[in-house]
Enzyme design. Sequence first.
Site, mmCIF file in Angstrom:
data_model
loop_
_atom_site.group_PDB
_atom_site.id
_atom_site.type_symbol
_atom_site.label_atom_id
_atom_site.label_comp_id
_atom_site.label_asym_id
_atom_site.label_seq_id
_atom_site.Cartn_x
_atom_site.Cartn_y
_atom_site.Cartn_z
ATOM 1 N N ASP A 88 0.861 -1.167 0.000
ATOM 2 C CA ASP A 88 0.000 0.000 0.000
ATOM 3 C C ASP A 88 0.910 1.234 0.000
ATOM 4 O O ASP A 88 2.146 1.126 0.140
ATOM 5 C CB ASP A 88 -0.943 -0.015 1.215
ATOM 6 C CG ASP A 88 -2.179 0.840 0.959
ATOM 7 O OD1 ASP A 88 -2.158 1.676 0.038
ATOM 8 O OD2 ASP A 88 -3.179 0.678 1.687
HETATM 9 C C1 NOJ Z 1 -3.980 3.947 0.209
HETATM 10 C C2 NOJ Z 1 -5.143 3.032 0.376
HETATM 11 O O1 NOJ Z 1 -5.032 2.339 1.600
HETATM 12 C C3 NOJ Z 1 -5.298 2.022 -0.749
HETATM 13 O O2 NOJ Z 1 -6.509 1.355 -0.590
HETATM 14 C C4 NOJ Z 1 -5.199 2.686 -2.086
HETATM 15 O O3 NOJ Z 1 -5.375 1.741 -3.108
HETATM 16 C C5 NOJ Z 1 -3.859 3.383 -2.185
HETATM 17 N N1 NOJ Z 1 -3.766 4.392 -1.158
HETATM 18 C C6 NOJ Z 1 -3.599 3.994 -3.556
HETATM 19 O O4 NOJ Z 1 -4.347 5.122 -3.748
#
Ligand code: NOJ
Length: 763
Positions: free
Chosen positions: A287
């Site tokens: 993530d």
């Molecule tokens: C953080 C989030 O937790 C995740 O779900 C998301 O896909 C990413 N950012 C990318 O934007």
Amino acid sequence: MKKYSFLFPALLLAFAITLQGQPMPDEIKMKNFINELMDKMTLEEKIGQLNLPGSGDIVTGQTSNSNIGLRIKEGQVGGLLNLKSVEKIRDVQRVAVEETRLKIPLMFGMDVIHGYQTTFPIPLGLAASWDRTLIEKSARIAAQEATADGICWTFSPMVDIARDPRWGRIAEGAGEDAYLGSEVAKAFVHGYQGKDLSKNNTMMSCVKHFALYGAAEGGRDYNTVDMSFQRMYNEYLPPYKAAIDAGAGSVMSSFNEINGIPATANKWLLTDLLRGEWGFNGFVLTDFTGINELMEHGLGDLQTVSALALNAGVDLDMVGEGFLSTLKKSFDEGKISQATIDQACRRILEAKYKLGLFDDPYRYCDVNRAKTEIATPENFQAAREIATQTFVLLKNEKETLPIQKKGKIALIGPLADNRKNMAGMWSVAVKHDQSVTVLEGFKEAVGKKAEIFYAKGSNIVDDPKLDEWTGSWGEPGIDPDRTPAQLREEAVAVASKCDVVVAVMGESAEMSGESSSRSDISLPGSQRVLLEALLQTGKPVVLVLFTGRPLILNWENENIPAILNVWFGGSTAGQAIADVVFGTVNPSGKLPVTFPQNVGQIPLYYNHKNTGRPLGEDEWFAKFLSNYLDVTNDPLYPFGYGLSYTSFTFSDLKLDQNKLTGNQTLKASIDITNSGKYDGAEVVQLYIRDLVGSMTRPVKELKGFQKVFIKAGETKTVTFDITPEDLKFYNYDLKYDWEAGDFVIMAGGNSRDVKSAQVNWLK
Ligand code: NOJ
């Protein structure tokens, strides 16, 4: 015969290697292609493939000289995150395939979470439809639109089981149940990926957040998770596995730690379980800055944590650049091996191959498609129909709903004429100006038959700090001209001259989703006070509730005659709400998550264990039993609950036999009569309880559901085929099997009100 015998092993191999649900691209051809390519790659170029930076500020036509363009040319970029528009993506891709040494195309990923420009209800809402076909259709349309705009990879579905409504991201998943969550997960993956990932209108999905992100302590985002393996395997992991079995091409590691090791550095999770036990053959990405955050978790400096993550099984580093800046050094110091880097690089290249990007890097960059296939009237119509299926009727005293298209209708509330809050959280490609407000939906629906009078009535929140943190995409929500009391007075004046009041209230879109945990999950701001004032007018009041999570609604349930929970309904929310409020569509949504009576009951979920001192049914308190002094153990609205304008009567549950052996199939049938005056759909839910086990078992578990449409006055029979597969669970030794004994089979319209029968099943 002899001369063909060599063909047999080759054919067998080709059949044996299957891409989990995808037709097999010629695996051997792919391997050879990638081998050849990797032979030409330097170590730095391989590490570059493991880097997923944010897209920065790319201006169409000028990518080549931009910062990101220069980095692409240096071979430091494997793909880009959240870059929007086909022209820009085409331009960036051109740099990758025309101005780099090896001409390796980039992958473009985005958070296409519940639709693209045509936005569907938030995922928790989609789950409330309990309709696999509709959910798949929403994902199909999302893929059609996103790929028309250059995107070939989505960070969806989020399948994190969540039992804590304080956690804002409960809005992004399918709720509290492993079985429903698994069905929803499969539908999303099938919708996005279709049958052929290399087609220009399908995109790769990414299962997230692996794993257990929804079990964050206290519902506080990014918080610690500590969980027994038995609970994990039985209650939290199944939806991830279902998505992977359905062929999801990638997996995102979660921010949280699991029993002391953060997911992003967790070898057991990312390698032993995911690849070893489950046979996942796609790639794993972190993530956003997940690797860097390992430093905050206390696992070491950037070099150490980057090596840890790679060795644990991470292939792609989202945004943090830890891989790019440290892996070479770790390699030189012998902390990571060539084989591990090669393996990660191969997985990224394979994904690009499966997407068809080596055949045609511009496969998803057809400017004409971008003009004709996005936000079409057909897609908006589909979004409207789907949204109507996600609304949950929580209460409907004296048939307050549907309301008739006549007389004077007061439409009151901070969400009644609020375009920016229709789509809900994570709608990165929505054009808010295309969203239909409730006021517009109502006006369109009644035409000249009735008069609609609108008043805002209250702010969503009155606290400026909270408004700033959760406002409508940067725009302040607090009325600059009128005090809450003035807003209320205006609304009461409007309500007083009307025949019926529809109050459109709830959370703003940004009060749920990432980084939006709440400890008080009641109606925000002074909305309750407004409701009280509206009730005092003596007019019938309908509450249309916007929310990304279960709210505490005891007072509303006691006082408001009708409550329709509409989550966040997407681009066409206003029309869909009008369709249901005026009875063109009969609501049939069911809660995918329990609504508690108060925050102190959390976590509250239907498939709990019995304890050694269970409270009897309909009891509140008995000394030395498992209960509270100040609230019953019951939810306000149980899992699976949702009313209809009509009423459904269930017959007793019939089993075709009550003693079975081995792999027999049990048929459980129930008749459902539409005993009201509207045609409507009912979600018939099947639950099973394993009465005696080698370890404790839940009081019931969802094992099947069917949504049936029944005309007024008609009866339909729903039959579930139950096999030992449905009785299996992970036992204390994590062996997945069933145990002989007695089982209670239950069916009904929600998890609380069920008809049951008992069966004895021996091995
Ligand atoms: C953080 C989030 O937790 C995740 O779900 C998301 O896909 C990413 N950012 C990318 O934007």
